[in-house]
Design a protein around this motif. Structure first.
Motif, short mmCIF file in Angstrom:
data_model
loop_
_atom_site.label_atom_id
_atom_site.label_comp_id
_atom_site.label_asym_id
_atom_site.label_seq_id
_atom_site.Cartn_x
_atom_site.Cartn_y
_atom_site.Cartn_z
N ALA A 165 0.89 -1.17 -0.08
CA ALA A 165 0.12 -0.02 0.06
C ALA A 165 0.84 1.38 0.10
O ALA A 165 1.23 1.85 1.24
CB ALA A 165 -0.95 0.15 1.10
N PRO A 166 1.27 1.77 -1.09
CA PRO A 166 2.19 2.83 -1.19
C PRO A 166 1.35 4.26 -0.73
O PRO A 166 2.06 5.25 -0.46
CB PRO A 166 2.43 2.99 -2.63
N ASN A 167 -0.03 4.15 -0.77
CA ASN A 167 -0.56 5.31 -0.32
C ASN A 167 -2.01 4.99 0.19
O ASN A 167 -2.46 3.58 -0.20
CB ASN A 167 -0.59 6.49 -1.52
N VAL A 168 -3.13 5.80 0.45
CA VAL A 168 -4.28 5.39 1.12
C VAL A 168 -5.22 5.11 0.07
O VAL A 168 -6.48 4.40 0.13
CB VAL A 168 -4.92 6.64 1.93
N ALA A 169 -5.01 5.44 -1.47
CA ALA A 169 -5.75 5.20 -2.44
C ALA A 169 -5.45 3.80 -3.10
O ALA A 169 -6.41 3.45 -3.83
CB ALA A 169 -5.73 6.44 -3.58
N PHE A 170 -4.48 3.22 -2.81
CA PHE A 170 -4.07 1.81 -3.56
C PHE A 170 -3.59 1.06 -2.42
O PHE A 170 -2.62 1.24 -1.79
CB PHE A 170 -3.00 2.31 -4.51
N ARG A 171 -4.19 -0.20 -2.45
CA ARG A 171 -3.58 -1.28 -1.88
C ARG A 171 -3.69 -2.60 -2.41
O ARG A 171 -5.02 -2.89 -3.23
CB ARG A 171 -4.42 -1.56 -0.35
N VAL A 172 -2.61 -3.53 -2.65
CA VAL A 172 -2.92 -4.75 -3.35
C VAL A 172 -2.50 -5.63 -2.52
O VAL A 172 -1.39 -5.61 -1.60
CB VAL A 172 -2.06 -4.77 -4.73
N VAL A 173 -3.34 -6.62 -2.19
CA VAL A 173 -3.10 -7.76 -1.47
C VAL A 173 -2.98 -9.05 -2.36
O VAL A 173 -4.29 -9.30 -2.99
CB VAL A 173 -3.89 -8.03 -0.23
N GLN A 174 -1.99 -9.91 -2.48
CA GLN A 174 -2.19 -11.22 -3.43
C GLN A 174 -2.21 -12.32 -2.36
O GLN A 174 -1.14 -12.40 -1.51
CB GLN A 174 -0.78 -11.14 -4.49
N LEU A 175 -3.05 -13.16 -2.84
CA LEU A 175 -3.18 -14.61 -2.02
C LEU A 175 -3.13 -15.65 -2.79
O LEU A 175 -3.85 -15.56 -3.96
CB LEU A 175 -4.57 -14.33 -1.25
N THR A 176 -2.46 -16.82 -2.36
CA THR A 176 -2.48 -18.16 -3.19
C THR A 176 -2.98 -19.29 -2.39
O THR A 176 -2.75 -19.46 -1.25
CB THR A 176 -0.97 -18.30 -3.36
N PRO A 177 -4.19 -19.85 -2.93
CA PRO A 177 -4.58 -21.06 -2.35
C PRO A 177 -3.58 -22.16 -2.13
O PRO A 177 -2.67 -22.20 -2.96
CB PRO A 177 -5.59 -21.39 -3.34
N PRO A 178 -3.93 -22.83 -1.13
CA PRO A 178 -2.73 -24.08 -0.76
C PRO A 178 -2.62 -24.71 -2.08
O PRO A 178 -3.58 -25.36 -2.94
CB PRO A 178 -3.47 -24.74 0.31
N GLY A 179 -1.23 -25.13 -2.40
CA GLY A 179 -0.99 -26.10 -3.47
C GLY A 179 -1.34 -25.57 -4.87
O GLY A 179 -1.28 -26.39 -5.69
N SER A 180 -1.69 -24.35 -4.93
CA SER A 180 -2.12 -23.81 -6.27
C SER A 180 -1.00 -22.82 -6.98
O SER A 180 0.00 -22.36 -6.20
CB SER A 180 -3.19 -22.91 -6.22
N SER A 181 -0.76 -22.75 -8.26
CA SER A 181 0.21 -22.00 -8.97
C SER A 181 -0.66 -20.59 -9.20
O SER A 181 0.21 -19.88 -9.94
CB SER A 181 0.89 -22.56 -10.28
N CYS A 182 -1.84 -20.42 -8.94
CA CYS A 182 -2.76 -19.23 -9.25
C CYS A 182 -2.89 -18.55 -7.94
O CYS A 182 -2.94 -19.05 -7.07
CB CYS A 182 -3.93 -19.52 -10.01
N SER A 183 -2.82 -17.20 -8.09
CA SER A 183 -3.38 -16.25 -7.15
C SER A 183 -4.54 -15.53 -7.41
O SER A 183 -4.86 -15.26 -8.22
CB SER A 183 -2.05 -15.36 -6.83
N ILE A 184 -5.02 -14.76 -6.20
CA ILE A 184 -6.06 -13.84 -6.35
C ILE A 184 -5.62 -12.54 -5.83
O ILE A 184 -4.53 -12.58 -5.01
CB ILE A 184 -7.46 -14.11 -5.63
N GLN A 185 -6.18 -11.30 -6.09
CA GLN A 185 -5.75 -10.04 -5.66
C GLN A 185 -6.74 -9.41 -5.12
O GLN A 185 -8.01 -9.40 -5.78
CB GLN A 185 -5.03 -9.24 -6.63
N ILE A 186 -6.84 -8.97 -3.85
CA ILE A 186 -7.84 -8.27 -3.37
C ILE A 186 -7.28 -6.90 -3.04
O ILE A 186 -5.90 -6.61 -2.73
CB ILE A 186 -8.62 -8.72 -2.28
N GLY A 187 -8.17 -5.75 -2.74
CA GLY A 187 -7.46 -4.54 -2.28
C GLY A 187 -8.37 -3.29 -2.50
O GLY A 187 -9.61 -3.27 -2.69
N THR A 188 -7.55 -2.26 -2.66
CA THR A 188 -8.33 -0.86 -2.87
C THR A 188 -7.59 -0.47 -4.08
O THR A 188 -6.34 -0.10 -4.09
CB THR A 188 -7.91 0.07 -1.48
N GLY A 189 -8.54 0.24 -5.07
CA GLY A 189 -7.91 1.03 -6.26
C GLY A 189 -7.48 -0.04 -7.25
O GLY A 189 -6.79 0.35 -8.29
N LEU A 190 -8.25 -1.29 -7.13
CA LEU A 190 -7.51 -2.39 -8.30
C LEU A 190 -8.51 -2.31 -9.40
O LEU A 190 -8.59 -2.75 -10.41
CB LEU A 190 -7.46 -3.81 -7.79
#
Length: 132
Positions: free
Chosen positions: A24-49
């Motif tokens: 989160a470089p500022n209050v308008a943008f935050r990226v959280v990347q999460l990976t399910p167990p055993g997966s090669s794919c991820s999801i992103q949640i956050g603000t400003g995405l």
């Protein structure tokens, strides 16, 4: 996400995803990347995405090799998961479901579902069961 911290706790503490990035470089943008167990794919949640409304994701799939075990682990962690259902009739599936696992543990035939705190829905799908 209406509350990124709440979603982060849900996905990491309850669903068991791995936290890869929380930036989160500022209050308008935050990226959280999460990976399910055993997966090669991820999801992103956050603000400003995205401009998508919180809770608007429907039926994102998590493919598991043992649906009963995956469902049990989620229930133990406090996630509300639907009962297991399977396609019927299997050979000429017309959109119908019956309760429980597909008796043959056929790939892509058995499902359960859950939602995150915002109402985004996930479908657990069994594929590659060791006994099949």
């Amino acid at each position: 996400m209406s509350d990124v911290d709440r979603a982060l706790r849900f996905y990491v503490d309850q669903v068991g995803f791995t936290l890869d990035v929380d930036y989160a470089p500022n209050v308008a943008f935050r990226v959280v990347q999460l990976t399910p167990p055993g997966s090669s794919c991820s999801i992103q949640i956050g603000t400003g995405l995205t401009d998508a409304a919180p809770g608007s994701v429907r039926n994102a799939y998590l493919v598991v090799s043992d649906l009963e075990s995956a469902r049990s682990r989620l229930l133990e962690r406090g996630v509300e998961v639907s009962e297991i259902r399977h396609k019927t009739p299997i050979g000429d599936w017309d959109g119908g479901f019956a309760p429980g696992l597909d008796p043959a543990h056929g790939d892509y035939a058995s499902f359960a579902g859950f939602s995150d705190p915002d109402g985004n829905s996930w479908t657990l799908q069994e594929r590659g069961h060791a006994g099949a």
